[in-house]
Design an enzyme around this catalytic site. Sequence first.
Site, PDB file in Angstrom:
ATOM      1  N   ARG A 143     -16.293  -3.043 -36.193  1.00  0.00           N
ATOM      2  CA  ARG A 143     -15.866  -4.449 -36.232  1.00  0.00           C
ATOM      3  C   ARG A 143     -16.655  -5.248 -37.268  1.00  0.00           C
ATOM      4  O   ARG A 143     -16.119  -6.171 -37.883  1.00  0.00           O
ATOM      5  CB  ARG A 143     -16.007  -5.079 -34.846  1.00  0.00           C
ATOM      6  CG  ARG A 143     -14.918  -4.576 -33.916  1.00  0.00           C
ATOM      7  CD  ARG A 143     -15.072  -5.092 -32.513  1.00  0.00           C
ATOM      8  NE  ARG A 143     -13.853  -4.855 -31.758  1.00  0.00           N
ATOM      9  CZ  ARG A 143     -13.775  -4.850 -30.443  1.00  0.00           C
ATOM     10  NH1 ARG A 143     -14.861  -5.080 -29.717  1.00  0.00           N
ATOM     11  NH2 ARG A 143     -12.632  -4.631 -29.837  1.00  0.00           N
ATOM     12  N   LYS A 151      -5.896   2.925 -16.565  1.00  0.00           N
ATOM     13  CA  LYS A 151      -5.115   2.231 -15.547  1.00  0.00           C
ATOM     14  C   LYS A 151      -3.756   1.717 -15.990  1.00  0.00           C
ATOM     15  O   LYS A 151      -3.609   1.147 -17.057  1.00  0.00           O
ATOM     16  CB  LYS A 151      -5.934   1.049 -15.016  1.00  0.00           C
ATOM     17  CG  LYS A 151      -7.078   1.519 -14.132  1.00  0.00           C
ATOM     18  CD  LYS A 151      -8.216   0.528 -14.089  1.00  0.00           C
ATOM     19  CE  LYS A 151      -8.024  -0.486 -12.979  1.00  0.00           C
ATOM     20  NZ  LYS A 151      -8.951  -1.625 -13.155  1.00  0.00           N
ATOM     21  N   GLY A 192     -10.147  -0.215 -27.756  1.00  0.00           N
ATOM     22  CA  GLY A 192     -11.499   0.170 -28.143  1.00  0.00           C
ATOM     23  C   GLY A 192     -11.741   1.668 -28.064  1.00  0.00           C
ATOM     24  O   GLY A 192     -12.287   2.275 -28.994  1.00  0.00           O
TER      25      GLY A 192
END
Length: 379
Positions: free
Chosen positions: A37, A183, A334
């Site tokens: 980043r 999830k 990520g």
Amino acid sequence: MTRYLLLDDLSIDGRTVLVRSDLNVPIEEGEISDDFRIQAAIPTYERLLAGDALVRVCSHLGRPKGQDPALSLEPVARRIAEITGWEVGFDDGDQKLTVMENTRFLDGEISNDRATARRLASGADLFVQDAFGSVHRAHASTVGVAELLPSAAGPLLDSEVKALGRLLEGVERPFTLVLGGAKVSDKLGVIEHLIPKVDRMLIGGGMCFTFIYASGGEVGDSLVEEDMLGVVAGLMEGDHARKLVLPGDVVAGDRFAEDAESRVVSARSIPDGWVGLDIGPETSARFGEQITTSSSVFWNGPMGVYEWHGFRDGTEAVARAMGDVEGFTAVGGGDSVAALRDLGLAETISHVSTGGGAGLEFLEGRVLPGIAVLERWVE
Ligand code: ADP
Ligand code: MG
């Protein structure tokens, strides 16, 4: 599509420009373990400095409770200096480029308190929003300051909006969405919004077991989200059910551990006590073929527990197939981006997104507050 000003629309010469970047990097024991980043943010500072602006950079880092020194942006300021060779100030100072302390150290950041926004904006003439990973949140440093200072979208934000925007309107087909990660609940919005728009949706990772279980499969001790079973069953019976592609085989472990004993089993008959930890080799091959025969692919979420040596083949297979696509490919999230970079395959992807949650919300078609607020400065 929201309209906004770009860097070139601002007169930056001699002005102080506040830049909101996404410098939320992983820091372990004071060391930055991945500076992706930071690397991505620097070209924007270069452009501003080349235009003779004074640059003040702000970002959040982690989820500090109060002023946690372990989540200070000081190591980030140092890393920018190391990479660029510039003199970089921290918190205050009169260098051409100064990095401010973690915005979440300020009480009113998350609540978008007016006084906090004023404090962040004070001394600056202009604001550049370049933190794609944060624009889905209405905080003082994303929305508050953009109400106070004439504001534009930075090049990084603009490139994200343009790249991911290609998947929303006029997308080239076949368009395949590859979803994994832990999830279903994290990704339900994007599944529901995009399933009518895609040609196929490949589901791996921990989330596939909720689908398999909801349709009567035996998943052993694999991850199942009980409260998602109804929604998932609805998707599997709905109009777009034929687009869903689930694993046929998986790599299961005899427990949830890196050194678990593993074997390849049918995804619908995982033995009691065993846990699905990766997609199996047949599934990897099938997913790979579906990916390489697509013209547009978006991938979010690893296919297995790729952090563990024995359970990363599925993620690697998907990453390699992405690199072989002749059309447009984008990867967000990520962990997915970290896996891609670990494998040295980031360069093979058309667009590697710096945004996780923000990318998903953008693809859900939602209005992101940190982008919407920029529109007020367009004449
Ligand atoms: P991203 O950051 O790319 O959006 P997520 O954060 O949604 O991805 O998911 C990544 C996590 O999902 C990883 O930590 C990985 O270990 C976990 N995961 C993947 N497959 C499984 C699985 N079969 N069981 C449990 N966890 C899994
Ligand atoms: Mg993640």
